[in-house]
Structures are given as structure tokens and as C-alpha cells.
Design a protein around this motif. Structure first.
Motif, PDB file in Angstrom:
ATOM      1  N   THR A 230       0.841  -1.198   0.000  1.00  0.00           N
ATOM      2  CA  THR A 230       0.000   0.000   0.000  1.00  0.00           C
ATOM      3  C   THR A 230       0.872   1.242   0.000  1.00  0.00           C
ATOM      4  O   THR A 230       2.040   1.205   0.423  1.00  0.00           O
ATOM      5  N   ASN A 231       0.280   2.359  -0.481  1.00  0.00           N
ATOM      6  CA  ASN A 231       1.053   3.581  -0.692  1.00  0.00           C
ATOM      7  C   ASN A 231       0.077   4.764  -0.727  1.00  0.00           C
ATOM      8  O   ASN A 231      -1.058   4.605  -1.193  1.00  0.00           O
ATOM      9  N   PRO A 232       0.496   5.956  -0.288  1.00  0.00           N
ATOM     10  CA  PRO A 232      -0.400   7.121  -0.392  1.00  0.00           C
ATOM     11  C   PRO A 232      -0.785   7.472  -1.818  1.00  0.00           C
ATOM     12  O   PRO A 232      -1.816   8.100  -2.062  1.00  0.00           O
ATOM     13  N   GLY A 233       0.039   7.091  -2.794  1.00  0.00           N
ATOM     14  CA  GLY A 233      -0.261   7.414  -4.187  1.00  0.00           C
ATOM     15  C   GLY A 233      -0.072   8.888  -4.481  1.00  0.00           C
ATOM     16  O   GLY A 233       0.723   9.575  -3.839  1.00  0.00           O
ATOM     17  N   GLY A 234      -0.805   9.370  -5.464  1.00  0.00           N
ATOM     18  CA  GLY A 234      -0.684  10.769  -5.867  1.00  0.00           C
ATOM     19  C   GLY A 234      -0.889  10.932  -7.354  1.00  0.00           C
ATOM     20  O   GLY A 234      -1.293   9.986  -8.056  1.00  0.00           O
ATOM     21  N   HIS A 235      -0.599  12.126  -7.848  1.00  0.00           N
ATOM     22  CA  HIS A 235      -0.787  12.426  -9.268  1.00  0.00           C
ATOM     23  C   HIS A 235       0.348  11.830 -10.097  1.00  0.00           C
ATOM     24  O   HIS A 235       1.524  11.926  -9.731  1.00  0.00           O
ATOM     25  N   SER A 236      -0.011  11.208 -11.213  1.00  0.00           N
ATOM     26  CA  SER A 236       1.007  10.532 -12.025  1.00  0.00           C
ATOM     27  C   SER A 236       1.944  11.509 -12.723  1.00  0.00           C
ATOM     28  O   SER A 236       2.990  11.090 -13.239  1.00  0.00           O
ATOM     29  N   ILE A 245       3.436  -0.437  -7.296  1.00  0.00           N
ATOM     30  CA  ILE A 245       3.615  -1.442  -8.347  1.00  0.00           C
ATOM     31  C   ILE A 245       5.076  -1.842  -8.465  1.00  0.00           C
ATOM     32  O   ILE A 245       5.404  -3.035  -8.577  1.00  0.00           O
ATOM     33  N   TYR A 246       5.975  -0.860  -8.421  1.00  0.00           N
ATOM     34  CA  TYR A 246       7.401  -1.187  -8.496  1.00  0.00           C
ATOM     35  C   TYR A 246       7.822  -2.033  -7.293  1.00  0.00           C
ATOM     36  O   TYR A 246       8.586  -3.000  -7.422  1.00  0.00           O
ATOM     37  N   GLN A 247       7.341  -1.660  -6.115  1.00  0.00           N
ATOM     38  CA  GLN A 247       7.716  -2.383  -4.904  1.00  0.00           C
ATOM     39  C   GLN A 247       7.215  -3.821  -4.947  1.00  0.00           C
ATOM     40  O   GLN A 247       7.938  -4.761  -4.579  1.00  0.00           O
ATOM     41  N   LEU A 322      -2.626 -10.652 -10.636  1.00  0.00           N
ATOM     42  CA  LEU A 322      -2.187  -9.308 -10.240  1.00  0.00           C
ATOM     43  C   LEU A 322      -3.372  -8.356 -10.242  1.00  0.00           C
ATOM     44  O   LEU A 322      -4.265  -8.452 -11.094  1.00  0.00           O
ATOM     45  N   GLU A 323      -3.347  -7.411  -9.302  1.00  0.00           N
ATOM     46  CA  GLU A 323      -4.330  -6.334  -9.280  1.00  0.00           C
ATOM     47  C   GLU A 323      -3.642  -5.100  -8.713  1.00  0.00           C
ATOM     48  O   GLU A 323      -3.067  -5.156  -7.610  1.00  0.00           O
ATOM     49  N   ALA A 324      -3.684  -4.003  -9.438  1.00  0.00           N
ATOM     50  CA  ALA A 324      -2.976  -2.816  -8.963  1.00  0.00           C
ATOM     51  C   ALA A 324      -3.573  -1.552  -9.561  1.00  0.00           C
ATOM     52  O   ALA A 324      -4.089  -1.556 -10.677  1.00  0.00           O
ATOM     53  N   GLY A 325      -3.466  -0.460  -8.798  1.00  0.00           N
ATOM     54  CA  GLY A 325      -3.873   0.853  -9.290  1.00  0.00           C
ATOM     55  C   GLY A 325      -5.361   1.070  -9.288  1.00  0.00           C
ATOM     56  O   GLY A 325      -6.156   0.133  -9.169  1.00  0.00           O
ATOM     57  N   HIS A 326      -5.737   2.354  -9.417  1.00  0.00           N
ATOM     58  CA  HIS A 326      -7.155   2.708  -9.429  1.00  0.00           C
ATOM     59  C   HIS A 326      -7.505   3.697 -10.532  1.00  0.00           C
ATOM     60  O   HIS A 326      -8.669   3.968 -10.775  1.00  0.00           O
ATOM     61  N   ALA A 327      -6.493   4.254 -11.214  1.00  0.00           N
ATOM     62  CA  ALA A 327      -6.740   5.185 -12.315  1.00  0.00           C
ATOM     63  C   ALA A 327      -5.498   5.290 -13.174  1.00  0.00           C
ATOM     64  O   ALA A 327      -4.373   5.169 -12.677  1.00  0.00           O
ATOM     65  N   ALA A 328      -5.698   5.517 -14.480  1.00  0.00           N
ATOM     66  CA  ALA A 328      -4.566   5.591 -15.403  1.00  0.00           C
ATOM     67  C   ALA A 328      -3.688   6.805 -15.137  1.00  0.00           C
ATOM     68  O   ALA A 328      -2.502   6.820 -15.492  1.00  0.00           O
ATOM     69  N   ASN A 329      -4.233   7.849 -14.529  1.00  0.00           N
ATOM     70  CA  ASN A 329      -3.461   9.083 -14.298  1.00  0.00           C
ATOM     71  C   ASN A 329      -3.153   9.296 -12.829  1.00  0.00           C
ATOM     72  O   ASN A 329      -2.978  10.422 -12.371  1.00  0.00           O
ATOM     73  N   ALA A 330      -3.106   8.194 -12.055  1.00  0.00           N
ATOM     74  CA  ALA A 330      -2.811   8.290 -10.630  1.00  0.00           C
ATOM     75  C   ALA A 330      -1.768   7.265 -10.241  1.00  0.00           C
ATOM     76  O   ALA A 330      -1.747   6.145 -10.770  1.00  0.00           O
ATOM     77  N   LEU A 331      -0.910   7.614  -9.320  1.00  0.00           N
ATOM     78  CA  LEU A 331       0.038   6.654  -8.776  1.00  0.00           C
ATOM     79  C   LEU A 331      -0.730   5.624  -7.943  1.00  0.00           C
ATOM     80  O   LEU A 331      -1.692   5.961  -7.257  1.00  0.00           O
ATOM     81  N   PRO A 332      -0.325   4.376  -8.004  1.00  0.00           N
ATOM     82  CA  PRO A 332      -1.107   3.325  -7.337  1.00  0.00           C
ATOM     83  C   PRO A 332      -1.068   3.445  -5.816  1.00  0.00           C
ATOM     84  O   PRO A 332      -0.014   3.685  -5.225  1.00  0.00           O
ATOM     85  N   GLN A 333      -2.227   3.281  -5.213  1.00  0.00           N
ATOM     86  CA  GLN A 333      -2.310   3.255  -3.757  1.00  0.00           C
ATOM     87  C   GLN A 333      -2.228   1.830  -3.211  1.00  0.00           C
ATOM     88  O   GLN A 333      -1.991   1.641  -2.021  1.00  0.00           O
ATOM     89  N   ARG A 334      -2.413   0.876  -4.115  1.00  0.00           N
ATOM     90  CA  ARG A 334      -2.435  -0.514  -3.669  1.00  0.00           C
ATOM     91  C   ARG A 334      -2.028  -1.415  -4.832  1.00  0.00           C
ATOM     92  O   ARG A 334      -2.440  -1.202  -5.975  1.00  0.00           O
ATOM     93  N   ALA A 335      -1.231  -2.420  -4.550  1.00  0.00           N
ATOM     94  CA  ALA A 335      -0.852  -3.439  -5.534  1.00  0.00           C
ATOM     95  C   ALA A 335      -0.867  -4.794  -4.843  1.00  0.00           C
ATOM     96  O   ALA A 335      -0.294  -4.954  -3.752  1.00  0.00           O
ATOM     97  N   VAL A 336      -1.556  -5.763  -5.478  1.00  0.00           N
ATOM     98  CA  VAL A 336      -1.751  -7.075  -4.865  1.00  0.00           C
ATOM     99  C   VAL A 336      -1.401  -8.166  -5.875  1.00  0.00           C
ATOM    100  O   VAL A 336      -1.795  -8.084  -7.044  1.00  0.00           O
ATOM    101  N   ALA A 337      -0.684  -9.163  -5.429  1.00  0.00           N
ATOM    102  CA  ALA A 337      -0.385 -10.334  -6.254  1.00  0.00           C
ATOM    103  C   ALA A 337      -0.824 -11.589  -5.511  1.00  0.00           C
ATOM    104  O   ALA A 337      -0.672 -11.688  -4.285  1.00  0.00           O
TER     105      ALA A 337
END
Length: 469
Positions: A230-236, A245-247, A322-337
């Protein structure tokens, strides 16, 4: 063993597997139509219905002469698509215990856009039958149904009662597992001295030669783990290296590199020694060497190049979803494998989770056991009443090919049946290619000759077991 000698003497003595595939006999064409009907009935958890397949198989048996009282269709109101069927052919003996033919109707989901052929169309091409479930396990289900129908049509009265249970939920178990339901809620309906199931069979070398036949007498346990970041995310538009996702990707690279130690039990050690001798060549030599010395790294390297043999050597873990991200123009707040692990006997979910955590080496990656948990498999005894008839038939159908007990690297519904006192064996007969025949993957297939020979072999085997007193 007089019953066995008489029954075996009545069977044909042609070494069927060594002959080229001739034009199908009329009875094989009828079987092919049944097999086709099963494959073309979608029984995937996402878009299909096991209930429909069970109804079709019941109708087939009813046309063969089974009565309504001998056919039990079952389902639960909350799971209307996950039904199954139990069929019973009564035996003549009051003392001989029943045998159970077990099979699952459901198949793994197939994405038609990814396949070269429609996965829910039965296609014969280049010596293979293609379609989802052709290998896992509708060829065997069709064989069980066909065997009972042929017994009934011939007026055959076995000494033992022969039962068949066709269930749903083996592949996913997400909604309902029919074998578990029968074991827990209707155990007397399936009560038997032993059960015959998937998990065994022949294996070929790279030239299509059957080099070994196996009887499955054990299996790995199946456990799923979720890796979550999990991650705070933000604007891409203002990216940073701290990206969920990288982590997660870094963690998965480490999971890919994780190699569990070689772990043999009595079954797998014997398998590598005997199958290696039968196979010959560099791979067979390496198998034998490793059975003698687990520390032989050169032999391990040779054996591990075969994906099936490598899985028999050790616990394995593989990323499957895999499941990750919530929007194409946002940094992912969550990534799950999802990581699926097939755990060798002697290890368990706790030791496997600890190994994953140690390999990943990142406390910010959560590793959690998820999903429905199957019971740990119970290894059935090497009962001569089960093994010797199979060994004799292997010698007849496949001269010079040994029958060897083996541990399945997959998981089967034997885990639910064995705890209620029904030892369960994966049968020999048909055979598969070294690449696994696309099971659970793209373009699943089964060899035409393998299917037809396997059908004849298992008809004979069930009949021999059915005559045991």
C-alpha cells in the motif's frame, strides 16, 4: 487371487498402446460423442454450469438403463450452478465393499480471445482432441460414465457395487465443493472401500514413447498467499520511486528466484529411482543419481529443467494473479499479487509463508494466507488389491513399461474423500506429453490414442476391481 486370474484371462491380450491409432470403432465414436458433449458444456466457474453437465450425464446413464433410484442429482439452492451426480450400479455380493469412481466436472476458466481455437468447442486436429477440460479432467469423467453405461447395457452384474460421484468446485472451490459436501453431508451415498480418481497416468518422452505409468498415492497441499503493498499514491504527473507497483514487482522477482530445497519422501524417492531407470538417457541417469543423493547438484540441475519433475522435487510458488492501481493518471495506492504454492509433504503453510517473507526481505510487503483451505492430503496404502490388478494390466497394454506409485504435484478432491475412510488412488491408463498438454493454460489438448486406449484400459481395470470378493 483366483478371481483376478479369471477376470484378467477374459480380457483381450493385444498390447493396444503400442499400435498406431486405427479408424475409430463404432463404440469409440459413441464415446467420442459423449466426450464432446462434456467438453462443449461450459463448466467454468465464471460462465458455466456443472449442474447442466451433471444432468446431461444422468440422462446418458438413464438411456443406458439406470433407474431414477440409482441416480442422485444434487445441488444447493444458494449454488444452483454447482450441482453434481452420484450413480450407483448395485453389486451382487452382500459382503464385498463398493468402489467409487470420482471425478470433477468443473474446469479452469478459459479466455477465448487468448486461444487459437474456441476453448468450448471440441476439435480433433493433428492427433489431439482440443478444448478446455479435454485433459483435466473430462476424458476421465467421460470414461467413468461410459464404463457404467456399458456395464448396464451389457446386463453386467458386478460383485461389488460400483458408485460414481461427479462433483463441482475442484478447480476453484470459490462457491461450493461437491466432494466436500458429499463427504460431510451424505457420506453413506459415496461410502466405498477405495476410490479411483485423477492424478495418475502415463508419461511420455520427447518422442511420444510411453516410458512409465503411475498410480497416484499422494499429493502436495495447495495454499494461496496474497502479497500486498500500500502507498499514499498521488498524481502521475509527479512520480516518485516509492511506487506500490514497483515495490510489488521487486518482491515478485525475488519470489521467482526462490528455490525451495529438494525434499523426497518414500514415494518420490522410489519414483525417481524407478522412472529414471525406465526413461534412460541423461535425464533418467540424473533422476537415479538424485534419488541416491539429494546433494547431487549436477543431477538436480538436469532434473529441474523438466517442469513436472522439478515440481515433484520441492515446494513451488508461482505468481498467478495481479491487481494494482485505481486510475490511469494516478500513482497506485495498492498493488496485490496472488502467489499459489504447492507444498511438499513435510512442509506447511507456516514454513512456506516464512520462506516467502525471508526471500522478499521487505517488511512493507504483507504476505497473507488467503482462500479456502483444503485438508492436507492423506497418503493411501499401497494395497495389493489395488496395485496388482493395475500392474498386470499395465504389463498387458504397455509391455515393458513399469507401474510406479507417484505423488501428484497438483491437488485433487481426494483430500476430502480420504478423511472419511475412503483411500483414493489416481489411476494409470491414458498418458500425457512432457509439456503438460496445456492443462490450465492455452490450447488444452489430449492425444486421441491416449484417450481411446485409456478408456479401454480403465474399463478393464474397473471390471477387475468390481469382481473382487
Amino acid at each position: 487371487m483366483k478371481w483376478f486370474a479369471v477376470a484378467l484371462a477374459a480380457l483381450a491380450t493385444v498390447a493396444v498402446a503400442q499400435q498406431p491409432q486405427a479408424a475409430p470403432r463404432p463404440d469409440q465414436l459413441a464415446f467420442r460423442a459423449l466426450y464432446r458433449e462434456l467438453v462443449e458444456t461450459d463448466t467454468s466457474v465464471s460462465t458455466g454450469s456443472c449442474t447442466l453437465a451433471a444432468q446431461k450425464m444422468a440422462a446418458h446413464l438413464k438411456r443406458a438403463g439406470f433407474t431414477d433410484a440409482q441416480l442422485t442429482l444434487f445441488t444447493l439452492p444458494e449454488f444452483p450452478l454447482d450441482g453434481g451426480l452420484v450413480a450407483t450400479l448395485p453389486g451382487s455380493s452382500r459382503t464385498a465393499k463398493p468402489i467409487l469412481l470420482l471425478g470433477h466436472l468443473d474446469v479452469v476458466n478459459a479466455r477465448p480471445a487468448d486461444w487459437q481455437r474456441d476453448p468450448y468447442k471440441f476439435i480433433e486436429e493433428g492427433g489431439y482432441f482440443y478444448g478446455r477440460g479435454t485433459s483435466d479432467m473430462k476424458a476421465l469423467v467421460a470414461t467413468w460414465v461410459d464404463t457404467l453405461a456399458r456395464f448396464k447395457q451389457a446386463g453386467y452384474a458386478p460383485k461389488r457395487t460400483v458408485k460414481m460421484a461427479l462433483t463441482c468446485g475442484e478447480e476453484s472451490g470459490a462457491r461450493f465443493n461437491g466432494a466436500q459436501y458429499l463427504a460431510q453431508k451424505q457420506p453413506e451415498l459415496i461410502r466405498a472401500e477405495f476410490a479411483l480418481n485423477e492424478g495418475g497416468g502415463g508419461q511420455t518422452d520427447a518422442q511420444g514413447r510411453v516410458v512409465v505409468q503411475t498410480m497416484q498415492v499422494g499429493e502436495k497441499s495447495n495454499r494461496n498467499f496474497e502479497l500486498t503493498v500500500t502507498n499514499p499514491g498521488g498524481h502521475s504527473s509527479i512520480p516518485i520511486d516509492d511506487n506500490a507497483i514497483y515495490q510489488l514487482s521487486d518482491a515478485l522477482v525475488k519470489v521467482r528466484a526462490l528455490k525451495f530445497p529438494v525434499r523426497f519422501n518414500a514415494t518420490t524417492r522410489a519414483y525417481f529411482a524407478q522412472a529414471g531407470a525406465a526413461r534412460g538417457g541423461p535425464l533418467g541417469t540424473a533422476m537415479q543419481a538424485l534419488s541416491r543423493d539429494l546433494a547431487d547438484r549436477a543431477a538436480e540441475a538436469v532434473v529441474a529443467r523438466d517442469r513436472g519433475l522439478n515440481s515433484m522435487l520441492r515446494t513451488t510458488c508461482a505468481a498467478t494473479m495481479l491487481e494494482a492501481g485505481h486510475a490511469a493518471n494516478a500513482l497506485p495506492q495498492r498493488a496485490v499479487a496472488t502467489v499459489n504454492c504447492r507444498i511438499a509433504p513435510g512442509e506447511d503453510a507456516d514454513t512456506t509463508r516464512a520462506a516467502l517473507i525471508g526471500a522478499i526481505g521487505d517488511p512493507e510487503v504483507e504476505v497473507k494466507l488467503v482462500g479456502r483451505l483444503r485438508p492436507i492430503a492423506t497418503t493411501p496404502p499401497l494395497d495389493p488389491k489395488v496395485m496388482e490388478p493395475a500392474r498386470a494390466l499395465v504389463a498387458k497394454y504397455f509391455p515393458g513399461v513399469p507401474l510406479i506409485p507417484t505423488m501428484s504435484t497438483g491437488a485433487t478432491d481426494a483430500t476430502f474423500i480420504a478423511p472419511i475412510g475412503i483411500p483414493t488412488y489416481g489411476v494409470p491408463g491414458s498418458w500425457s506429453d512432457p509439456d503438460g498438454n496445456g492443462t490450465h493454460g492455452l490450447n488444452e489438448r489430449r492425444g486421441v490414442r491416449s484417450v481411446y486406449v485409456g478408456r479401454d484400459f480403465l474399463y478393464d481395470l474397473v471390471k477387475v476391481y468390481a469382481e473382487q470378493g
